[in-house]
Enzyme design. Structure first.
Site, PDB file in Angstrom:
ATOM      1  N   CYS A  76      16.392  42.219  32.655  1.00  0.00           N
ATOM      2  CA  CYS A  76      17.360  41.697  31.788  1.00  0.00           C
ATOM      3  C   CYS A  76      18.173  40.511  31.962  1.00  0.00           C
ATOM      4  CB  CYS A  76      18.512  42.782  31.518  1.00  0.00           C
ATOM      5  SG  CYS A  76      17.676  44.136  30.859  1.00  0.00           S
ATOM      6  N   CYS A 199      25.200  52.438  23.604  1.00  0.00           N
ATOM      7  CA  CYS A 199      24.162  51.693  24.155  1.00  0.00           C
ATOM      8  C   CYS A 199      23.818  50.537  23.204  1.00  0.00           C
ATOM      9  CB  CYS A 199      22.591  52.540  23.702  1.00  0.00           C
ATOM     10  SG  CYS A 199      22.640  54.261  24.457  1.00  0.00           S
ATOM     11  N   SER A 200      23.313  49.617  24.021  1.00  0.00           N
ATOM     12  CA  SER A 200      22.729  48.300  23.382  1.00  0.00           C
ATOM     13  C   SER A 200      21.727  48.693  22.520  1.00  0.00           C
ATOM     14  CB  SER A 200      22.745  47.295  24.373  1.00  0.00           C
ATOM     15  OG  SER A 200      21.529  47.396  25.005  1.00  0.00           O
ATOM     16  N   ILE A 202      17.754  47.691  20.534  1.00  0.00           N
ATOM     17  CA  ILE A 202      16.344  46.805  20.834  1.00  0.00           C
ATOM     18  C   ILE A 202      16.412  45.848  19.773  1.00  0.00           C
ATOM     19  CG2 ILE A 202      13.913  47.186  20.489  1.00  0.00           C
ATOM     20  CD1 ILE A 202      14.392  50.201  21.317  1.00  0.00           C
ATOM     21  N   LYS A 301      26.060  45.018  23.459  1.00  0.00           N
ATOM     22  CA  LYS A 301      26.197  46.189  22.669  1.00  0.00           C
ATOM     23  C   LYS A 301      26.288  46.140  21.119  1.00  0.00           C
ATOM     24  CE  LYS A 301      27.223  50.222  21.047  1.00  0.00           C
ATOM     25  NZ  LYS A 301      26.270  49.748  20.067  1.00  0.00           N
ATOM     26  N   HIS A 305      20.676  42.651  22.389  1.00  0.00           N
ATOM     27  CA  HIS A 305      20.195  42.391  23.510  1.00  0.00           C
ATOM     28  C   HIS A 305      18.604  42.148  23.532  1.00  0.00           C
ATOM     29  CE1 HIS A 305      19.576  42.699  27.701  1.00  0.00           C
ATOM     30  NE2 HIS A 305      19.779  43.818  28.086  1.00  0.00           N
TER      31      HIS A 305
END
Ligand code: COA
Length: 350
Positions: A76, A199-200, A202, A301, A305
Site C-alpha cells: 500500500c 475499514c477502507s 476496495i 476510509k 483506497h
C-alpha cells in the site's frame, strides 16, 4: 531543491467502465508530459489481479515516446515510495522533471480474489500461508490497542464518522454518505472488533504528480522511506505503534505541521498514525487533533483506497489544499502492510 508542478487524480471508487489502461490514459492526458525525463509508477496488484506486468512499456506507449519508466511495488506504500524514488533521482541530478503515477484496478474481481491478493503484502511464511487477511491483521492491532489503553470498541466509531463527513463534499471520493456512530455500530462485523465502517473499501483509481528542479510554489522538502526489520506481527513486541514509522518520523521536523494525510486503511491505522507522528498522545489518537488538519477529504476510509495510487493521491490532495489554503507545511504518511513499510513526503510552501 525539488518542487511540485502538475498534479492530477482520477475519481477513486468502483469505476466499472475503466480498466488499468484507461486509468493510466486519464492521468497522462491530464498532465503535461512534454518535459518529463522519466516516470516512476506505484502499483501493487497489476501482476496478481490484472495480469499486466511490464507497466513501464504500457506507460511509455501511452505517453508516446521511449523513456525510462520504473515500476515500484511496496504494497500500500507503492505510491509514496515511488514519490521517494523520483525525489532521489532528481536530487542526484539525473533528471530535471519526473512524473510519478500511482495506479490500481481492484474492482473487477471477487472479494475473495482481492483479499487473497492483498494478503500477499503480509509475511508469506507466518501470515499469508496461515490464511490471514488484512482486516484480520488490523483487528489484532485494534484489539491490542483497546486492551492496552482499556478503551471500549466504541472509540473507533467517531473516527469513521469524521472521515465520511469530510469525504462528503469531495466529488472524487468513493463515498458521499454522512454516517452516524449508530450506523457504524449497526454495520456488519468484518473481523472483531472491526466492522464494515471501520475499514477502507476496495477501490480503483490513479493519481499523478510531476516533480521538478524548476521552482514552483510548493517544495517537496523531505522524503523518507524505510522497510521494517519486523515484517510479521509475531516479530513485534508491541502492536500499538509501528517502530519503523517512528524511526522515519524522527528524521523530520514536524513541529510546524499544519495538514497531514495519514494512511487510514482501517480506523485503527489512523489512530496509530496520529500517535506515531507525535500529533496525538499515546492512547488518545482516536480523538480529533485541534492543531493539525487530518485527511481533509476523508482519507482512505471514505475517500477510497486504490492501493498503488494512494501515496500519490495523498500528494495531489495536499498540493491542491496547500495551493488553495494558507497551509505552509504538509505531510503525506503512506504505509505498506501492517506498519511494514513507510514513506513520508513533506511539502513546504515557498
Ligand atoms: N466502508 C463503507 N462502506 C462500504 C465499505 C467500506 N469499507 N466497503 C463496502 N461498502 C459498502 C458498499 O458500497 C455497499 O454499499 P451499497 O449496498 O449501498 O451498494 C455495501 O457496503 C456492500 O459492499 P460490498 O462490496 O458487498 O462489501 P463487502 O462486505 O464485500 O466488503 C470489506 C467490505 C470491508 C470486507 C471490503 O471493503 C474490504 O475488504 N476492505 C478492506 C480492504 C483492504 O484490506 N485494503 C488493504 C488495506 S491495508
Amino acid at each position: 531543491m525539488i518542487y511540485i508542478k502538475d498534479t492530477y487524480a482520477t475519481k477513486t471508487g468502483e469505476l466499472w467502465d475503466c480498466g488499468l489502461s484507461d486509468l493510466l490514459k486519464e492521468v497522462i492526458a491530464n498532465i503535461d508530459t512534454s518535459q518529463v525525463d522519466a516516470v516512476y509508477v506505484g502499483n501493487m496488484l497489476g501482476g496478481v489481479l490484472n495480469e499486466q506486468l511490464n507497466l513501464g512499456a504500457k506507460v511509455a506507449t501511452i505517453i508516446g515516446r521511449n523513456l525510462p519508466v520504473v515500476r515500484v511495488e511496496a504494497a500500500c506504500a507503492s505510491g509514496g515510495v515511488a514519490v521517494n524514488q523520483a525525489w532521489q533521482a532528481l536530487k542526484a541530478g539525473f533528471y530535471s522533471n519526473v512524473l510519478v503515477i500511482g495506479v490500481e484496478k481492484m474492482t473487477d474481481f471477487s472479494n475473495e480474489e482481492v483479499a487473497r491478493a492483498l494478503a500477499m503484502a503480509a509475511d508469506n511464511t507466518t501470515e499469508f500461508n496461515n490464511g490471514v487477511t488484512f482486516p484480520a491483521l488490523h483487528a489484532l492491532v485494534a484489539q491490542a490497542y483497546l486492551n492496552k489503553y482499556n478503551l471500549a470498541p466504541a472509540v473507533l466509531d467517531a473516527v469513521s464518522v469524521r472521515s465520511h463527513q469530510k469525504a462528503f463534499a469531495d466529488d472524487k471520493a468513493q463515498f458521499h454518505k454522512k454516517i452516524t456512530e449508530d450506523d457504524v455500530r449497526a454495520s456488519a462485523m468484518v473481523t472483531s472488533p472491526l466492522k464494515l465502517y471501520h475499514c477502507s473499501p476496495i477501490s480503483d483509481g490513479a493519481a499523478a504528480i510531476v516533480l521538478s528542479t524548476e521552482q514552483t510554489d510548493l517544495e517537496l522538502a523531505a522524503s523518507v522511506t524505510l522497510a521494517s526489520r519486523e515484517f510479521a506481527l509475531a516479530d513485534r513486541s508491541d502492536l500499538t505503534s509501528f517502530a519503523v514509522v517512528q524511526e522515519a518520523v524522527a528524521k523530520l521536523d514536524l513541529s510546524e505541521l499544519e495538514i497531514v494525510e495519514v494512511h487510514d486503511c482501517f480506523v485503527i491505522a489512523e489512530i496509530i498514525a496520529l500517535e506515531d507522528l507525535g500529533i496525538m498522545r499515546k492512547g488518545q489518537g482516536w480523538q480529533e487533533p485541534e492543531h493539525v488538519k487530518v485527511n481533509v477529504r476523508g482519507g482512505l476510509k471514505a475517500g477510497g483506497h486504490a492501493i498503488g495510487a494512494t501515496g500519490v493521491k495523498q500528494m495531489v490532495t495536499l498540493a491542491e489544499e496547500m495551493r488553495t489554503h494558507q497551509y505552509q507545511l504538509g505531510l503525506a504518511h503512506n504505509v505498506g502492510g501492517v506498519g511494514a513499510q513507510v514513506a513520508l513526503n513533506l511539502i513546504k510552501k515557498r
